[in-house]
Design an enzyme around this catalytic site. Sequence first.
Site, PDB file in Angstrom:
ATOM      1  N   GLU A 867       0.799  -1.222   0.000  1.00  0.00           N
ATOM      2  CA  GLU A 867       0.000   0.000   0.000  1.00  0.00           C
ATOM      3  C   GLU A 867       0.837   1.279   0.000  1.00  0.00           C
ATOM      4  OE1 GLU A 867      -2.065  -2.001   3.210  1.00  0.00           O
ATOM      5  OE2 GLU A 867      -3.883  -1.013   2.518  1.00  0.00           O
TER       6      GLU A 867
HETATM    7  N1  MCN Z   1       7.468  -7.910  -0.390  1.00  0.00           N
HETATM    8  C1  MCN Z   1       8.825  -8.126  -0.453  1.00  0.00           C
HETATM    9  N2  MCN Z   1       9.659  -7.476   0.397  1.00  0.00           N
HETATM   10  C2  MCN Z   1       9.174  -6.617   1.324  1.00  0.00           C
HETATM   11  C3  MCN Z   1       7.788  -6.390   1.389  1.00  0.00           C
HETATM   12  C4  MCN Z   1       6.944  -7.077   0.534  1.00  0.00           C
HETATM   13  O1  MCN Z   1       9.274  -8.871  -1.318  1.00  0.00           O
HETATM   14  N3  MCN Z   1      10.003  -6.003   2.137  1.00  0.00           N
HETATM   15  C5  MCN Z   1       6.566  -8.562  -1.360  1.00  0.00           C
HETATM   16  C6  MCN Z   1       5.712  -9.647  -0.731  1.00  0.00           C
HETATM   17  O2  MCN Z   1       6.341 -10.877  -0.704  1.00  0.00           O
HETATM   18  C7  MCN Z   1       4.489  -9.609  -1.623  1.00  0.00           C
HETATM   19  C8  MCN Z   1       4.360  -8.144  -1.991  1.00  0.00           C
HETATM   20  O3  MCN Z   1       5.666  -7.596  -1.850  1.00  0.00           O
HETATM   21  O4  MCN Z   1       4.739 -10.345  -2.779  1.00  0.00           O
HETATM   22  C9  MCN Z   1       3.371  -7.383  -1.109  1.00  0.00           C
HETATM   23  O5  MCN Z   1       3.583  -7.715   0.225  1.00  0.00           O
HETATM   24  P1  MCN Z   1       2.853  -6.966   1.439  1.00  0.00           P
HETATM   25  O6  MCN Z   1       3.194  -5.535   1.414  1.00  0.00           O
HETATM   26  O7  MCN Z   1       3.098  -7.729   2.663  1.00  0.00           O
HETATM   27  O8  MCN Z   1       1.290  -7.032   1.071  1.00  0.00           O
HETATM   28  P2  MCN Z   1       0.305  -8.272   1.057  1.00  0.00           P
HETATM   29  O9  MCN Z   1       0.974  -9.461   0.528  1.00  0.00           O
HETATM   30  O10 MCN Z   1      -0.422  -8.354   2.326  1.00  0.00           O
HETATM   31  O11 MCN Z   1      -0.656  -7.775  -0.126  1.00  0.00           O
HETATM   32  C10 MCN Z   1      -1.718  -6.920   0.087  1.00  0.00           C
HETATM   33  C11 MCN Z   1      -1.511  -5.527  -0.419  1.00  0.00           C
HETATM   34  C12 MCN Z   1      -2.806  -4.848  -0.357  1.00  0.00           C
HETATM   35  S1  MCN Z   1      -3.432  -4.600   1.178  1.00  0.00           S
HETATM   36  C13 MCN Z   1      -3.515  -4.543  -1.493  1.00  0.00           C
HETATM   37  S2  MCN Z   1      -5.034  -3.832  -1.389  1.00  0.00           S
HETATM   38  C14 MCN Z   1      -2.968  -4.833  -2.761  1.00  0.00           C
HETATM   39  C15 MCN Z   1      -1.540  -5.021  -2.769  1.00  0.00           C
HETATM   40  O12 MCN Z   1      -0.967  -5.538  -1.732  1.00  0.00           O
HETATM   41  N4  MCN Z   1      -3.696  -5.209  -3.818  1.00  0.00           N
HETATM   42  C16 MCN Z   1      -3.064  -5.582  -4.960  1.00  0.00           C
HETATM   43  N5  MCN Z   1      -0.932  -5.152  -3.957  1.00  0.00           N
HETATM   44  C17 MCN Z   1      -1.643  -5.519  -5.047  1.00  0.00           C
HETATM   45  N6  MCN Z   1      -1.011  -5.870  -6.190  1.00  0.00           N
HETATM   46  C18 MCN Z   1      -1.720  -6.339  -7.225  1.00  0.00           C
HETATM   47  N7  MCN Z   1      -1.087  -6.679  -8.327  1.00  0.00           N
HETATM   48  N8  MCN Z   1      -3.072  -6.476  -7.167  1.00  0.00           N
HETATM   49  C19 MCN Z   1      -3.755  -6.107  -6.077  1.00  0.00           C
HETATM   50  O13 MCN Z   1      -5.063  -6.271  -6.039  1.00  0.00           O
END
Ligand code: MCN
Length: 907
Positions: A867
Site C-alpha cells: 500500500e
Molecule cells: N514484499 C517483499 N519485500 C518486502 C515487502 C513485501 O518482497 N520487504 C513482497 C511480498 O512478498 C508480496 C508483496 O511484496 O509479494 C506485497 O507484500 P505486502 O506488502 O506484505 O502485502 P500483502 O501481501 O499483504 O498484499 C496486500 C496488499 C494490499 S493490502 C492490497 S489492497 C494490494 C496489494 O498488496 N492489492 C493488490 N498489492 C496488489 N497488487 C496487485 N497486483 N493487485 C492487487 O489487487
Amino acid sequence: MLKKVIYLNGVSRSLIVSPEALLSDVIRKQLHLTGTKVGCGQGQCGACSVIMDGKVIRSCVTKMKRVPEGASITTIEGLGTPDNLHALQLAWAVHGGAQCGFCSPGFIVSAKGLLDQNANPTRQEVRDWFQKHRNVCRCTGYVPLVDAVMDAARVLRGEITKQELAYKLPEDGKIWGSKYPRPTAIAKVTGTCDYGADLGIKMPCGTLHLKLVQATVSHANILSIDTSEAEKMPGVYKVITHKDVIGKNRITGLITFPTNKGDGWDRPILCDEKVFQFGDAIAIVAADTEENAQAAVEKVKVELEILPAYMSAPAAMADDAIEIHPGTPNVYFEQKIAKGEDTKEYMEKAAYVVEGENFYVGRQPHLPIEPDVGLAYFDEEGRLTIHSKSIGLGLHAAMIAPGIGIELEKLRMIQNPAGGTFGYKFSPTIEALLGVAALATGKPVYLNFNYYQQITYTGKRSPFFMNLKYGADKDGKILAMESEWTVDHGPYSEFGDLLTLRGAQFIGAGYGIPNIRGIGRTVCTNHAWGSAFRGYGSPQSLFASELLMDMLAEKMGMDPLELRYKNVYRPGDTQPSGSPPEVFSLPELIDTIRPKYLEAKERAKKESTPEKKRGVGVSIGVYGCGLDGPDGAEAWAELTKEGVTIFTCWHDHGQGADIGCLSTAHEALRPAGIKPQDIKLVLNDTGVCPDGGPAGGSRSQVLVGNAIKASCDLLVAAMKKADGTYKTYDEMVAEGTPLKYVGKWAAPCKECDENAQGNPFPTYMYGVFLAEVEVDTKTGKTQVVKMTLAADPGKIGNKLAVDGQIYGGLAQGIGLALSEDFEDLKKHTTMANCGIPYIKDIPDALEILYVETPRELGPHGASGVGELPLTSPHVAITNAIYNACGVRITQLPALPEKVLAGLNALK
Ligand code: MCN
Ligand code: FES
Ligand code: FES
C-alpha cells in the site's frame, strides 16, 4: 447459425456458431481455450486481444459474422507453452510483467502483433501500440511491460538468447532479495492459469448458472417480489429470494468497537425489507445456461416504495434525513483523537497557523481487470465449498456463515487465482450469494459478474471530508494539529469504524506532532458501500495533511521539502497514535530524494511555457502493516520426500503471495540445503491450510512471513544434527522425528484507546513522493511527466515484486489524483468512464530509490510494501499542479475542468 472454418493457432477448426456470438465466447466457451481473458467485455481493456489475419483485435466486441471464413486467429495458446515459452512470455516472467496476470495474455498477444510488424520498436512505439490497442494493466504501472517487450524484441532479433534473458540462480543459491520470477508467472503468461471464469466454464454438466436481480434505485422499501413468471421461463431451475435463505440473511460487519451504535448485522445477502443502494441483490435466478438465467431475471417483478436517497455524508447528516437502517443513527460511530496537551493554547501562540476546509477524497473505484466471479458446490466431505476472489477466507467464512445458515465447520472457502482486487475483496462480495444458491438448489453453482455489475455491486473507497489546522513555531516546527474528518461509508457498516480510526492514525502521519485534538465520524449513506481499497484511509488522511503542509510552507515562504525535513519523525518523536515509529528512516528518505527534487525544479523551470506549465510537488507517505492491534498468522512447514511443503493462507490479489511465501520460506530453509524448486506451496484453501489472516493492511509479508519463518525455523532445528549437518527425510522418518511444524506469530501490538492512542502496528512503510507535472493552461489537463518514490519497505524479499508493487501503486495514485471516480451512477459505470489510466496517462519515467532499513519485527528484516505507493502520490501531484499554475486542488479528482476553473478564477 453459421458454419465457419477458422485457422486457430495454425489448426483448422470447423465451427457452428451464431452470427451474433462473440469471438471471445466462441474461443473460450466453445473451443475451451481459456487463455484469452474477458475483463471489461466492452472493448476497453484489451484483455481479450487476439490476432486475426495479422491484426490485433479485441475479441469481446468482435461478432462471428465479422470473422471472415478461413480467418487465421492467434491466441495466447498459439505463442508458446510452459515448456517452450515464446520470447515475450519469458520476458514477461523475467520482468515481473504478470502480477495478477489477468491482462498478460492480451498484452502478450498484442505485443506479438507489434513485433510481427516492427522488429525493432522504440519504447515510445511500444507505448503507442498498447495505447492504440487499448491494453490496460491495473497492477504494473506499465513500465515492466515495456521492458519485457524491448527484451523480447532483442531475443527475436537474435541479439541475446532466451538463456541469457532467463533468470539465473546466484551461486550461493539465495533467492531472498533477488529477482526470482514468481512461481505462478509461467501459468499466467501462457494462459494456463485458471481464473474463476475459466473454472466456471470447466464445471461439470448440470452446474447451474446464476444471475442476479439487482436494485436500480438507491433507497426503497420492498413491498413485494413476484417470481412466478420468472419461474416459468425456459431452463430455470429456481428463483431464490430472501425467503429461501435459511440463515439470518445478513453478512455481519464484525463490529470492531463497542461504541459503534450499529450491531453490524446491516447488510442483507438478498434484500428483504429494503434496498439500501443501487445494485443491491434482490433475487438470484438459477438456470441451465447464463442466457436463460438472464432472460428470467427480466421477468422478476419487484414492487418498491422509493425513499429519499442520501448520496453523500452531508445529505445523510441533514436534520430531516431519515435513518437508513431504522433504529441506528446515520452517524453511527465517532472516533476522537487526543494526543499530548490541549491544542487551543498552542494555536493561539503559534507563529504560523494554517487551516484548510472541506478537503475531499472521493469514491475511488478499484477497477481490477477481472470482474468478480465465483462458484460453489458440496465437496466429497459434504462441506459447502465456495471458490471466489476472497483475500480473507477465514474472515469471510465467519462473516457469511450465520447469514447463509451453515456451521463454520461445514463451510470450506477457496481462493481462485485473482485478477486483481486492490482491496475490494477484503469484503465478501458474491460468496454469500453463491452459498445461498448452492444450499437452496443442492447443485454446483457459478456466478460471473459483467463489468457493469463489478462496478455497481462491489464496494468502493470511502470518501473523507476533512478540515485540518496546523499551528507551527517560527521555524516551521508543527506544535499542534486539529482535525475533523467525516467518512461516507455507504449503507453497510463493515469495518467503517476501523476505517474512521485510520483518520486518527494517519492524518499528520510522518511528523512528530506533539499535541493533537480531533474527531472523526462514520456516516451511513445510500451511495456505494465502503470496502477496503489499497492504502485504506491513508490516501484520504494524507491528502489533508500533506496538502496543508504545502500551504504552511507557502505561508512561511519555506521550501516544502525542507519544511517536511524539519518535521519528520526523529528519535524521541511519536506518531499520531502516541507510539514511536519502529525506525526513523524519513530523514534519510528525504536526503535520498533531495538531489532528484532539485533537478526536477530546474527541469520544470527550463521546460515551462505559458501554454504548458510545469511544476514539482512532494508528499510523505506512511502506512502501518497489520490489522490494527493484536494480529496473528499461522503457517505449517512439512518435510516431504521431495522437499518442503508450506501450508498457509497468504491470499493473493496478484501482489505475489506465491513469491512472498517461497522467498521467505527459502531464506529460512536455506541452511538445511533446501532449494527453491523443492519448496511446494499449498495456499488459500480453508479445507487444508491454516489461517494466515486476510491480505489487507500490507500485513502478509510481515505477519504471514513471520509465521512461515517460524514454521521453517522449527523444521530446520529438528533437522539439525549435533555436528551441524542436517538429517534427510529418510533419517527423520527412521528415527520417528515429526515432519510437520506449526509456526505462529502474533504482533506485539496494542489496539488504540478512545483517544486513538496505542501501538497498533508492528511495522510501517515509509516513503517520499516526488511528482513532476505539466498543466495545459488551455484545457486544464494535467499530464504527470515523472514520478519518483524514495521507499523504505524494510529488507526487500523479492525485487521484482516490490518494484512491481510500487510502479502499480504509483499508477493508481495518478488515477486517484487526476481521473478516477465513482460518483455518477449513470456515467461512472465502465472502466474507461471511471477514469482508469491507460498507458499514455502513466509516464514511462517512474523511478524508485530504496532505503532498506531492516525491521526487527519483520521476517528477514522485511516490512510491507503493497500500500505504500498509494498512500500519498496523489498529493504530490496536486501539490505539483499548484506549483505549476497556482491552482490549489482540494477536492479530488483534479479533472481538467476543475483545474481550468481554477485558472480562470486566478485571472
Ligand atoms: N514484499 C517483499 N519485500 C518486502 C515487502 C513485501 O518482497 N520487504 C513482497 C511480498 O512478498 C508480496 C508483496 O511484496 O509479494 C506485497 O507484500 P505486502 O506488502 O506484505 O502485502 P500483502 O501481501 O499483504 O498484499 C496486500 C496488499 C494490499 S493490502 C492490497 S489492497 C494490494 C496489494 O498488496 N492489492 C493488490 N498489492 C496488489 N497488487 C496487485 N497486483 N493487485 C492487487 O489487487
Ligand atoms: Fe475485451 Fe476488455 S476489451 S475484455
Ligand atoms: Fe496487469 Fe494485473 S498484471 S492487470
